[in-house]
Design an enzyme around this catalytic site. Structure first.
Site, PDB file in Angstrom:
ATOM      1  N   ARG A  19       0.820  -1.220   0.000  1.00 48.57           N
ATOM      2  CA  ARG A  19       0.000   0.000   0.000  1.00 48.57           C
ATOM      3  C   ARG A  19       0.854   1.270   0.000  1.00 48.57           C
ATOM      4  NH1 ARG A  19      -2.044  -3.392  -1.349  1.00 48.57           N
ATOM      5  NH2 ARG A  19      -3.770  -4.597  -0.525  1.00 48.57           N
ATOM      6  N   SER A  50     -10.023   0.173   3.919  1.00 48.65           N
ATOM      7  CA  SER A  50      -9.248  -0.277   5.076  1.00 48.65           C
ATOM      8  C   SER A  50      -8.641   0.936   5.781  1.00 48.65           C
ATOM      9  CB  SER A  50      -8.120  -1.216   4.645  1.00 48.65           C
ATOM     10  OG  SER A  50      -8.686  -2.397   4.139  1.00 48.65           O
ATOM     11  N   GLU A 109      -3.774   3.566   7.042  1.00 54.37           N
ATOM     12  CA  GLU A 109      -3.681   3.409   5.583  1.00 54.37           C
ATOM     13  C   GLU A 109      -4.394   4.592   4.922  1.00 54.37           C
ATOM     14  OE1 GLU A 109      -4.551  -0.477   3.902  1.00 54.37           O
ATOM     15  OE2 GLU A 109      -5.433   0.449   2.113  1.00 54.37           O
TER      16      GLU A 109
HETATM   17  C1  LIG Z   1     -15.436   0.348  -0.060  1.00 60.76           C
HETATM   18  C2  LIG Z   1     -13.959   0.493  -0.289  1.00 60.76           C
HETATM   19  C3  LIG Z   1     -13.208  -0.620  -0.586  1.00 60.76           C
HETATM   20  C4  LIG Z   1     -11.813  -0.508  -0.816  1.00 60.76           C
HETATM   21  N1  LIG Z   1     -11.096  -1.637  -1.107  1.00 60.76           N
HETATM   22  C5  LIG Z   1      -9.772  -1.532  -1.361  1.00 60.76           C
HETATM   23  C6  LIG Z   1      -9.004  -2.701  -1.688  1.00 60.76           C
HETATM   24  O1  LIG Z   1      -9.502  -3.807  -1.782  1.00 60.76           O
HETATM   25  N2  LIG Z   1      -7.678  -2.533  -1.930  1.00 60.76           N
HETATM   26  C7  LIG Z   1      -7.074  -1.307  -1.854  1.00 60.76           C
HETATM   27  O2  LIG Z   1      -5.863  -1.222  -2.088  1.00 60.76           O
HETATM   28  N3  LIG Z   1      -7.779  -0.201  -1.536  1.00 60.76           N
HETATM   29  C8  LIG Z   1      -9.103  -0.285  -1.280  1.00 60.76           C
HETATM   30  N4  LIG Z   1      -9.810   0.842  -0.965  1.00 60.76           N
HETATM   31  C9  LIG Z   1      -9.120   2.145  -0.846  1.00 60.76           C
HETATM   32  C10 LIG Z   1      -9.078   2.974  -2.139  1.00 60.76           C
HETATM   33  O3  LIG Z   1     -10.155   2.660  -2.992  1.00 60.76           O
HETATM   34  C11 LIG Z   1      -7.762   2.764  -2.904  1.00 60.76           C
HETATM   35  O4  LIG Z   1      -6.642   3.139  -2.118  1.00 60.76           O
HETATM   36  C12 LIG Z   1      -7.745   3.596  -4.194  1.00 60.76           C
HETATM   37  O5  LIG Z   1      -6.603   3.205  -4.950  1.00 60.76           O
HETATM   38  C13 LIG Z   1      -7.676   5.097  -3.946  1.00 60.76           C
HETATM   39  O6  LIG Z   1      -7.895   5.729  -5.180  1.00 60.76           O
HETATM   40  P1  LIG Z   1      -8.600   7.165  -5.261  1.00 60.76           P
HETATM   41  O7  LIG Z   1      -8.606   7.568  -6.678  1.00 60.76           O
HETATM   42  O8  LIG Z   1      -9.896   7.143  -4.561  1.00 60.76           O
HETATM   43  O9  LIG Z   1      -7.542   8.032  -4.456  1.00 60.76           O
HETATM   44  P2  LIG Z   1      -7.834   9.097  -3.316  1.00 60.76           P
HETATM   45  O10 LIG Z   1      -8.484   8.407  -2.174  1.00 60.76           O
HETATM   46  O11 LIG Z   1      -8.488  10.284  -3.873  1.00 60.76           O
HETATM   47  O12 LIG Z   1      -6.326   9.467  -2.910  1.00 60.76           O
HETATM   48  C14 LIG Z   1      -5.504   8.504  -2.274  1.00 60.76           C
HETATM   49  C15 LIG Z   1      -4.060   8.969  -2.380  1.00 60.76           C
HETATM   50  O13 LIG Z   1      -3.667   8.922  -3.737  1.00 60.76           O
HETATM   51  C16 LIG Z   1      -3.220  10.204  -4.180  1.00 60.76           C
HETATM   52  N5  LIG Z   1      -3.653  10.370  -5.569  1.00 60.76           N
HETATM   53  C17 LIG Z   1      -4.893  10.268  -6.090  1.00 60.76           C
HETATM   54  N6  LIG Z   1      -4.859  10.472  -7.419  1.00 60.76           N
HETATM   55  C18 LIG Z   1      -3.562  10.723  -7.738  1.00 60.76           C
HETATM   56  C19 LIG Z   1      -2.867  11.030  -8.953  1.00 60.76           C
HETATM   57  N7  LIG Z   1      -3.490  11.147 -10.117  1.00 60.76           N
HETATM   58  N8  LIG Z   1      -1.523  11.218  -8.869  1.00 60.76           N
HETATM   59  C20 LIG Z   1      -0.857  11.122  -7.712  1.00 60.76           C
HETATM   60  N9  LIG Z   1      -1.453  10.843  -6.542  1.00 60.76           N
HETATM   61  C21 LIG Z   1      -2.794  10.649  -6.562  1.00 60.76           C
HETATM   62  C22 LIG Z   1      -3.876  11.210  -3.236  1.00 60.76           C
HETATM   63  O14 LIG Z   1      -3.130  12.396  -3.133  1.00 60.76           O
HETATM   64  C23 LIG Z   1      -3.859  10.417  -1.929  1.00 60.76           C
HETATM   65  O15 LIG Z   1      -2.575  10.505  -1.339  1.00 60.76           O
HETATM   66  C24 LIG Z   1     -11.194   0.761  -0.731  1.00 60.76           C
HETATM   67  C25 LIG Z   1     -11.963   1.897  -0.433  1.00 60.76           C
HETATM   68  C26 LIG Z   1     -13.328   1.771  -0.215  1.00 60.76           C
HETATM   69  C27 LIG Z   1     -14.126   3.008   0.086  1.00 60.76           C
END
Ligand SMILES: Cc1cc2nc3c(=O)[nH]c(=O)nc-3n(C[C@H](O)[C@H](O)[C@H](O)COP(=O)(O)OP(=O)(O)OC[C@H]3O[C@@H](n4cnc5c(N)ncnc54)[C@H](O)[C@@H]3O)c2cc1C
Length: 295
Positions: free
Chosen positions: A171, A220, A290
């Site tokens: 992660r 998580s 996380e």
């Molecule tokens: C119901 C649910 C289930 C989930 N299950 C999982 C799972 O199974 N596995 C898992 O790993 N995660 C899981 N997650 C967490 C999340 O979905 C992941 O971490 C996902 O990759 C985050 O992507 P996001 O676009 O929403 O990023 P955000 O939440 O908007 O941002 C997360 C981080 O990424 C950075 N970021 C976002 N976009 C960019 C970009 N273009 N360039 C650089 N940095 C960027 C942000 O600055 C921040 O630091 C879950 C979340 C939820 C709500």
């Protein structure tokens, strides 16, 4: 006169005082001083080159792994939109824009008979967030399939980084806060479309059984400590169902925090800290967040 009255003319959209609760899964948190949604890579570069150097920049994706604090985020928050969401299939490789939704990517690749990104089908983020967080589940993660990523720095320059240069671990990627993922290339394998779709259906069903995926959550909350599961430690510490106001530890999966409706970011963060303390007292393990807390 505020700093954002002198910004360059762009094709994208500036939105002062934008409510980030409308852009995050938890649906809490204060405003962004300025939200910028660029129209194109060029637009983003023009903005970054011309904005005042001392203004902080924060990038968010789908907001599925962030907790925005109630004070909001000062400076500019960038959110890439559909102009950054192309999925280009190039033989067994696929080049994907940072704003493409993980689920859409998994389905598009399945339709094209390409296997390797199925695990993303239930991850509710974008490809940019997935790369930054090295998203993963069911023993697969982004680092297993990523070939390269293109990032833009805060001076507007684009660099291509290989998998090895991204310092991936559980992660985590070594991308710094001033590297914005623009697009990424993945190496996939050809396979029968029907078989891939069956796998997707199975993965979605498993997730539905074990996680509160329809709630206002951030996924998580804590990383699994080496060789252990965070949810087991939380359960053993009596954390399941614990509440502060409208913030609750999910009964279904106790490594998930929920906003039951009127929670504030401070309720969710305080509950998380309370759980960390309880786990430390009962098992001697200090859980690591996380979820990224912003603001
Ligand atoms: C119901 C649910 C289930 C989930 N299950 C999982 C799972 O199974 N596995 C898992 O790993 N995660 C899981 N997650 C967490 C999340 O979905 C992941 O971490 C996902 O990759 C985050 O992507 P996001 O676009 O929403 O990023 P955000 O939440 O908007 O941002 C997360 C981080 O990424 C950075 N970021 C976002 N976009 C960019 C970009 N273009 N360039 C650089 N940095 C960027 C942000 O600055 C921040 O630091 C879950 C979340 C939820 C709500």
């Amino acid at each position: 006169m505020t700093w954002y009255n002198n910004l360059p003319v762009v094709k994208g959209r500036y939105q002062p005082n934008a409510l980030l609760s409308q852009h995050t899964w938890f649906q809490v948190g204060g405003p962004a001083e300025l939200l910028f949604r660029p129209h194109s890579t060029q637009d983003l570069a023009v903005f970054l080159q011309s904005k005042p150097a001392d203004i902080p920049v924060t990038i968010i994706g789908a907001g599925s792994n962030v907790l925005v604090r109630d004070v909001g985020i000062s400076g500019v928050v960038i959110r890439l939109g559909r102009d950054f969401a192309d999925v280009f299939i190039d033989g067994p490789s696929v080049i994907i824009g940072a704003a493409a939704l993980d689920r859409t990517v998994a389905l598009t690749c399945a339709d094209a008979g390409l296997s390797g990104l199925e695990f993303l089908v239930g991850v509710p983020g974008t490809i940019g967030g997935a790369v930054k967080m090295n998203a993963g589940c069911y023993n697969q993660e982004v680092k297993d399939v990523l070939r390269w990523v293109e990032v833009m720095d805060h001076q507007g320059s684009v660099t291509r980084l290989s998998n090895a240069e991204l310092g991936f671990s559980y992660r985590h990627s070594a991308l710094s806060a001033d590297q914005i993922v623009i697009r990424a290339c993945f190496d996939l394998q050809t396979e029968n479309t029907t078989v891939i779709h069956q796998r997707l259906t199975q993965l979605l069903a498993e997730r539905e059984k074990s996680q509160p995926i329809r709630g206002r959550t951030g996924g998580s909350t804590f990383k699994n400590p080496p060789g252990q599961k965070a949810w087991i430690l939380i359960d053993q510490a009596g954390g399941r169902g614990a509440k502060i106001g409208d913030a609750q530890v999910s009964e279904k999966h106790c490594n998930f925090l929920l906003n039951l409706g009127a929670a504030q970011a401070k309720d969710l963060e305080s509950l998380g800290e309370q759980i960390r303390q309880r786990v430390l007292e009962t098992s001697g393990v200090l859980l690591e967040w996380e979820i990224i807390r912003l603001g």
